[in-house]
Design a protein around this motif. Structure first.
Motif, PDB file in Angstrom:
ATOM      1  N   GLY A  18       0.835  -1.198   0.000  1.00 39.52           N
ATOM      2  CA  GLY A  18       0.000   0.000   0.000  1.00 39.52           C
ATOM      3  C   GLY A  18       0.867   1.244   0.000  1.00 39.52           C
ATOM      4  N   VAL A  30      -1.924  -1.505  -3.940  1.00 39.25           N
ATOM      5  CA  VAL A  30      -3.173  -0.852  -3.530  1.00 39.25           C
ATOM      6  C   VAL A  30      -2.863   0.600  -3.138  1.00 39.25           C
ATOM      7  CG1 VAL A  30      -5.047  -0.867  -1.818  1.00 39.25           C
ATOM      8  CG2 VAL A  30      -4.147  -3.031  -2.671  1.00 39.25           C
ATOM      9  N   LEU A  43      -3.148   3.716  -0.767  1.00 38.68           N
ATOM     10  CA  LEU A  43      -3.392   3.812   0.681  1.00 38.68           C
ATOM     11  C   LEU A  43      -2.868   5.130   1.225  1.00 38.68           C
ATOM     12  CD1 LEU A  43      -3.897   2.446   3.586  1.00 38.68           C
ATOM     13  CD2 LEU A  43      -1.458   1.911   3.499  1.00 38.68           C
ATOM     14  N   ASP A  82      -9.954   3.366   7.223  1.00 32.35           N
ATOM     15  CA  ASP A  82     -10.659   2.492   6.272  1.00 32.35           C
ATOM     16  C   ASP A  82      -9.718   1.939   5.203  1.00 32.35           C
ATOM     17  OD1 ASP A  82     -12.923   3.030   7.665  1.00 32.35           O
ATOM     18  OD2 ASP A  82     -13.678   4.540   6.255  1.00 32.35           O
ATOM     19  N   GLY A  83      -8.709   2.735   4.857  1.00 36.49           N
ATOM     20  CA  GLY A  83      -7.744   2.285   3.851  1.00 36.49           C
ATOM     21  C   GLY A  83      -7.017   1.024   4.306  1.00 36.49           C
ATOM     22  N   HIS A  84      -6.747   0.932   5.596  1.00 39.74           N
ATOM     23  CA  HIS A  84      -6.077  -0.266   6.126  1.00 39.74           C
ATOM     24  C   HIS A  84      -6.973  -1.487   5.984  1.00 39.74           C
ATOM     25  CE1 HIS A  84      -2.532   1.650   7.997  1.00 39.74           C
ATOM     26  NE2 HIS A  84      -3.312   2.709   8.000  1.00 39.74           N
ATOM     27  N   GLU A  85      -8.267  -1.276   6.241  1.00 39.50           N
ATOM     28  CA  GLU A  85      -9.204  -2.403   6.109  1.00 39.50           C
ATOM     29  C   GLU A  85      -9.208  -2.901   4.662  1.00 39.50           C
ATOM     30  OE1 GLU A  85     -10.662  -4.157   8.380  1.00 39.50           O
ATOM     31  OE2 GLU A  85     -11.810  -5.388   6.975  1.00 39.50           O
ATOM     32  N   GLU A  86      -9.113  -1.966   3.706  1.00 38.51           N
ATOM     33  CA  GLU A  86      -9.070  -2.369   2.295  1.00 38.51           C
ATOM     34  C   GLU A  86      -7.835  -3.217   2.015  1.00 38.51           C
ATOM     35  OE1 GLU A  86      -9.533   0.955  -0.410  1.00 38.51           O
ATOM     36  OE2 GLU A  86     -11.218   1.699   0.792  1.00 38.51           O
ATOM     37  N   LEU A  87      -6.719  -2.888   2.649  1.00 36.79           N
ATOM     38  CA  LEU A  87      -5.496  -3.691   2.463  1.00 36.79           C
ATOM     39  C   LEU A  87      -5.690  -5.108   3.010  1.00 36.79           C
ATOM     40  CD1 LEU A  87      -4.000  -1.093   1.644  1.00 36.79           C
ATOM     41  CD2 LEU A  87      -2.123  -1.820   3.102  1.00 36.79           C
ATOM     42  N   GLN A 136      -8.520  -6.689   3.398  1.00 39.79           N
ATOM     43  CA  GLN A 136      -9.457  -7.407   2.525  1.00 39.79           C
ATOM     44  C   GLN A 136      -8.767  -7.852   1.243  1.00 39.79           C
ATOM     45  OE1 GLN A 136     -12.240  -8.559   3.463  1.00 39.79           O
ATOM     46  NE2 GLN A 136     -12.296  -7.453   5.399  1.00 39.79           N
ATOM     47  N   ALA A 137      -7.860  -7.004   0.736  1.00 36.44           N
ATOM     48  CA  ALA A 137      -7.123  -7.370  -0.485  1.00 36.44           C
ATOM     49  C   ALA A 137      -6.251  -8.590  -0.229  1.00 36.44           C
ATOM     50  CB  ALA A 137      -6.269  -6.193  -0.953  1.00 36.44           C
ATOM     51  N   THR A 162      -6.063  -2.948  12.572  1.00 35.17           N
ATOM     52  CA  THR A 162      -6.614  -3.737  11.468  1.00 35.17           C
ATOM     53  C   THR A 162      -6.002  -5.135  11.461  1.00 35.17           C
ATOM     54  OG1 THR A 162      -6.750  -1.686  10.222  1.00 35.17           O
ATOM     55  CG2 THR A 162      -7.067  -3.719   8.982  1.00 35.17           C
TER      56      THR A 162
END
Ligand SMILES: NC(=O)c1ccc[n+]([C@@H]2O[C@H](COP(=O)([O-])OP(=O)(O)OC[C@H]3O[C@@H](n4cnc5c(N)ncnc54)[C@H](O)[C@@H]3O)[C@@H](O)[C@H]2O)c1
Length: 280
Positions: free
Chosen positions: A59, A92, A94, A100-105, A107-108, A156
């Motif tokens: 990220g 990704v 970030l 929220d960006g950490h959560e996306e990482l 999930q990725a 996260t």
């Protein structure tokens, strides 16, 4: 990933770029998140882990640079282990100040690799401002990235990682030594060192380990000003008992150890990789 030629690497004060040869057989097949992975130490960590069979979600604020690093690493041929397994990088966008960006990482990592074993809170900023002149905005933006970013990442990771998982935060020799004009940065890295201890104590309940790396002068974009100014370089090297800058690959050796089973009883520790400069 050093761009220095062999000749440039020979002189006093220059980095060396001999690959770290260590291999830990438990690492292939695992998955890591690394923040600030587009360049510098984050890119070296990414390259080194992928070469050892670890998949990485990288990220970075600079998505174009993150994609370019991912392409270069994914196209690379360096493979360390005898079994020849390489990992893969998934880039990704970030901003570490955004929870929220950490959560996306996370999930990725779960979507791409089906697991999440390691989390490296590496992204950081290094603003200049004399102690009497630091503005509230500078303090806010530094703490947002260097401290909140670590906290969001660790929170996260703790939500998603299984027992045995490991978190590594980037502190600095500046956590324990004053650097003129870097009051906000030094305070932020002292906070990271202490936060690492708090996280280690509390996340130990979940079977997670949390450690920090405290580098000294490492040859990256962040310290280009040192290499490009002979007086600054001389002054910097006066405070390094080993009389040279470190290479990102040399810090990677510490990361590898802290993520590995060899460090499975190590938590809450800040591992200095500084040529001894914290003592000067
Ligand atoms: N280079 C050194 O001498 C040194 C010494 C001690 C500690 N550190 C720490 O090591 C870490 C890596 O440093 P480096 O020298 O590789 O730095 P660098 O400046 O070369 O790379 C930092 C990366 O983080 C990214 N980044 C910055 N802000 C971000 C944000 N808000 N969200 C996501 N990504 C962001 C940048 O785009 C860049 O790719 C930092 O935490 C730094 O404070 C560096």
């Amino acid at each position: 990933m050093s761009t220095l030629s062999n000749d440039e690497q020979q002189g006093p004060g220059r980095v060396i770029d001999r690959a770290i040869a260590a291999y830990y057989p438990e690492l292939p097949g695992k998955a890591a998140v690394i923040t600030g992975a587009a360049r510098g130490m984050g890119a070296a960590y990414t390259e080194g882990l992928v070469a050892r069979g670890v998949d990485v979600v990288g990220g970075d604020l600079d998505l174009d640079a993150m994609k370019a690093t991912a392409d270069a690493v994914n196209a690379g041929t360096r493979t360390v282990p005898a079994d020849g397994v390489r990992g893969r990088v998934h880039p990704v966008a970030l901003d570490v100040g955004d929870a929220d960006g950490h959560e996306e990482l996370a999930q990725a990592a779960l979507a791409e690799f089906g697991r999440l074993d390691f989390w490296v809170n590496n992204a950081g900023v290094f603003p200049y401002g004399l102690a009497e002149e630091i503005t509230p905005e500078q303090i806010d933006s530094t703490l947002r990235v260097n401290v909140q970013g670590v906290l969001h990442g660790a929170q996260t990771a703790a939500r998603h990682m299984e027992p045995g998982g490991a978190i590594v935060n980037m502190s600095s020799v500046s956590a324990v030594r004053v650097r003129r004009g870097r009051g906000a940065y030094c305070a932020s890295k002292a906070a990271v060192a202490h936060l690492t201890e708090s996280l280690a104590v509390e996340l130990g309940d979940k079977g997670l380990r949390v450690n920090a790396i405290a580098p000294g002068y490492i040859d990256t974009e962040m310290t280009r000003w040192v290499r490009e100014d002979p007086a600054a370089l001389e002054h910097a090297l006066d405070s390094v008992p080993l009389h040279r800058l470190g290479a990102p690959e040399e810090v990677f050796g510490a990361l590898l150890f802290l993520l590995s089973d060899s460090a499975r009883y190590v938590t809450g520790h800040s591992l200095a990789v500084d040529g001894g400069s914290r003592h000067v």
